[in-house]
Design a protein around this motif. Sequence first.
Motif, mmCIF file in Angstrom:
data_model
loop_
_atom_site.group_PDB
_atom_site.id
_atom_site.type_symbol
_atom_site.label_atom_id
_atom_site.label_comp_id
_atom_site.label_asym_id
_atom_site.label_seq_id
_atom_site.Cartn_x
_atom_site.Cartn_y
_atom_site.Cartn_z
ATOM 1 N N ALA A 1 -10.827 -3.840 41.022
ATOM 2 C CA ALA A 1 -11.174 -5.010 40.603
ATOM 3 C C ALA A 1 -10.064 -5.596 39.926
ATOM 4 C CB ALA A 1 -12.495 -4.788 39.366
ATOM 5 N N ASN A 2 -9.419 -4.704 39.048
ATOM 6 C CA ASN A 2 -8.054 -5.017 38.775
ATOM 7 C C ASN A 2 -6.931 -5.516 39.495
ATOM 8 O OD1 ASN A 2 -9.061 -5.140 35.978
ATOM 9 N ND2 ASN A 2 -8.586 -2.820 35.936
ATOM 10 N N ALA A 3 -6.895 -4.609 40.562
ATOM 11 C CA ALA A 3 -5.737 -4.933 41.570
ATOM 12 C C ALA A 3 -6.351 -6.303 42.439
ATOM 13 C CB ALA A 3 -5.898 -4.208 42.676
ATOM 14 N N ALA A 4 -7.636 -6.694 42.612
ATOM 15 C CA ALA A 4 -7.979 -7.803 43.202
ATOM 16 C C ALA A 4 -7.705 -9.068 42.480
ATOM 17 C CB ALA A 4 -9.476 -7.820 43.440
ATOM 18 N N PHE A 5 -7.905 -9.086 41.119
ATOM 19 C CA PHE A 5 -7.548 -9.863 40.414
ATOM 20 C C PHE A 5 -6.036 -10.372 40.169
ATOM 21 C CE2 PHE A 5 -7.235 -12.570 36.458
ATOM 22 C CZ PHE A 5 -8.532 -13.308 36.394
ATOM 23 N N VAL A 6 -5.163 -9.178 40.287
ATOM 24 C CA VAL A 6 -3.856 -9.405 40.239
ATOM 25 C C VAL A 6 -3.225 -9.933 41.248
ATOM 26 C CG1 VAL A 6 -1.257 -8.288 39.806
ATOM 27 C CG2 VAL A 6 -3.224 -7.733 38.233
ATOM 28 N N ILE A 7 -3.813 -9.476 42.655
ATOM 29 C CA ILE A 7 -3.585 -10.113 43.882
ATOM 30 C C ILE A 7 -3.939 -11.508 44.164
ATOM 31 C CG2 ILE A 7 -4.170 -9.928 46.396
ATOM 32 C CD1 ILE A 7 -4.334 -6.793 45.925
ATOM 33 N N GLY A 8 -4.965 -11.926 43.414
ATOM 34 C CA GLY A 8 -5.243 -13.313 43.267
ATOM 35 C C GLY A 8 -4.283 -14.085 42.700
ATOM 36 N N LEU A 9 -3.920 -13.642 41.545
ATOM 37 C CA LEU A 9 -2.775 -14.371 40.777
ATOM 38 C C LEU A 9 -1.520 -14.546 41.535
ATOM 39 C CD1 LEU A 9 -3.029 -12.611 37.306
ATOM 40 C CD2 LEU A 9 -4.083 -15.129 38.085
ATOM 41 N N VAL A 10 -1.300 -13.527 42.251
ATOM 42 C CA VAL A 10 0.131 -13.406 43.214
ATOM 43 C C VAL A 10 -0.127 -14.484 44.419
ATOM 44 C CG1 VAL A 10 1.732 -12.184 44.422
ATOM 45 C CG2 VAL A 10 0.984 -11.082 42.397
ATOM 46 N N ALA A 11 -1.282 -14.602 44.773
ATOM 47 C CA ALA A 11 -1.587 -15.199 45.901
ATOM 48 C C ALA A 11 -1.650 -16.716 45.501
ATOM 49 C CB ALA A 11 -2.849 -15.024 46.554
ATOM 50 N N GLY A 12 -1.865 -17.202 44.151
ATOM 51 C CA GLY A 12 -1.929 -18.618 43.773
ATOM 52 C C GLY A 12 -0.720 -19.361 44.340
ATOM 53 N N PRO A 13 0.458 -19.251 44.275
ATOM 54 C CA PRO A 13 1.407 -20.153 44.775
ATOM 55 C C PRO A 13 1.376 -20.015 46.417
ATOM 56 C CG PRO A 13 2.456 -18.346 43.233
ATOM 57 C CD PRO A 13 1.119 -18.167 43.455
ATOM 58 N N VAL A 14 0.983 -19.214 47.020
ATOM 59 C CA VAL A 14 0.661 -19.137 48.678
ATOM 60 C C VAL A 14 -0.188 -20.163 48.885
ATOM 61 C CG1 VAL A 14 0.331 -18.000 50.680
ATOM 62 C CG2 VAL A 14 1.850 -16.850 48.887
ATOM 63 N N LEU A 15 -1.412 -20.100 48.118
ATOM 64 C CA LEU A 15 -2.555 -21.102 48.497
ATOM 65 C C LEU A 15 -2.287 -22.465 47.888
ATOM 66 C CD1 LEU A 15 -5.370 -18.838 46.952
ATOM 67 C CD2 LEU A 15 -4.656 -19.443 49.522
ATOM 68 N N PHE A 16 -1.413 -22.566 46.906
ATOM 69 C CA PHE A 16 -0.801 -23.842 46.644
ATOM 70 C C PHE A 16 -0.095 -24.255 47.766
ATOM 71 C CE2 PHE A 16 2.295 -26.941 44.828
ATOM 72 C CZ PHE A 16 1.508 -27.624 43.821
ATOM 73 N N ALA A 17 0.876 -23.705 48.207
ATOM 74 C CA ALA A 17 1.855 -24.208 49.137
ATOM 75 C C ALA A 17 0.906 -24.542 50.659
ATOM 76 C CB ALA A 17 2.745 -23.023 49.895
ATOM 77 N N ILE A 18 -0.223 -23.942 50.789
ATOM 78 C CA ILE A 18 -1.138 -24.429 51.991
ATOM 79 C C ILE A 18 -1.696 -25.451 51.635
ATOM 80 C CG2 ILE A 18 -3.013 -23.606 53.131
ATOM 81 C CD1 ILE A 18 -1.968 -20.524 52.811
#
Length: 134
Positions: free
Chosen positions: A45-62
């Motif tokens: 659960a904690n890793a999924a949340f942190v991965i989601g935070l890191v993925a934020g800029p990628v989703l922004f770029a998309i």
Amino acid sequence: MSYWPSLFGGMLIGLSAALLLLLNGRIAGISGIIGRLAQGAQVPANAAFVIGLVAGPVLFAIAFGRWPQVTIVASLPVILIAGLLVGFGTRMGSGCTSGHGILGLARFSRRSIAATVTFLVAGIAAATLMRLVG
């Protein structure tokens, strides 16, 4: 129209924090999540949340066809000292701005109200001091 990305991001933060509380009964305090992940607790659960935070800029770029613009004018030593002070403050305040400021205020937690007022006053004081010194 330059406020749309910020508004959309804020809505996503609020939605994710509310869903984490409603579905898992946990507060979306980033310092606590990263602390538990570093200790090896509730890793999926904690890793999924942190991965989601890191993925934020990628989703922004998309979504917007460009990377988010980030401007940092401080030197590396100042950034490192500031990061250490923030980490110390989150331990001292039993949480960070996300846990206290987003969900704590929504739950009318007295401790979170006090912490958020302290964050704001300290931020205003620091910005004012930096403007006077710089």
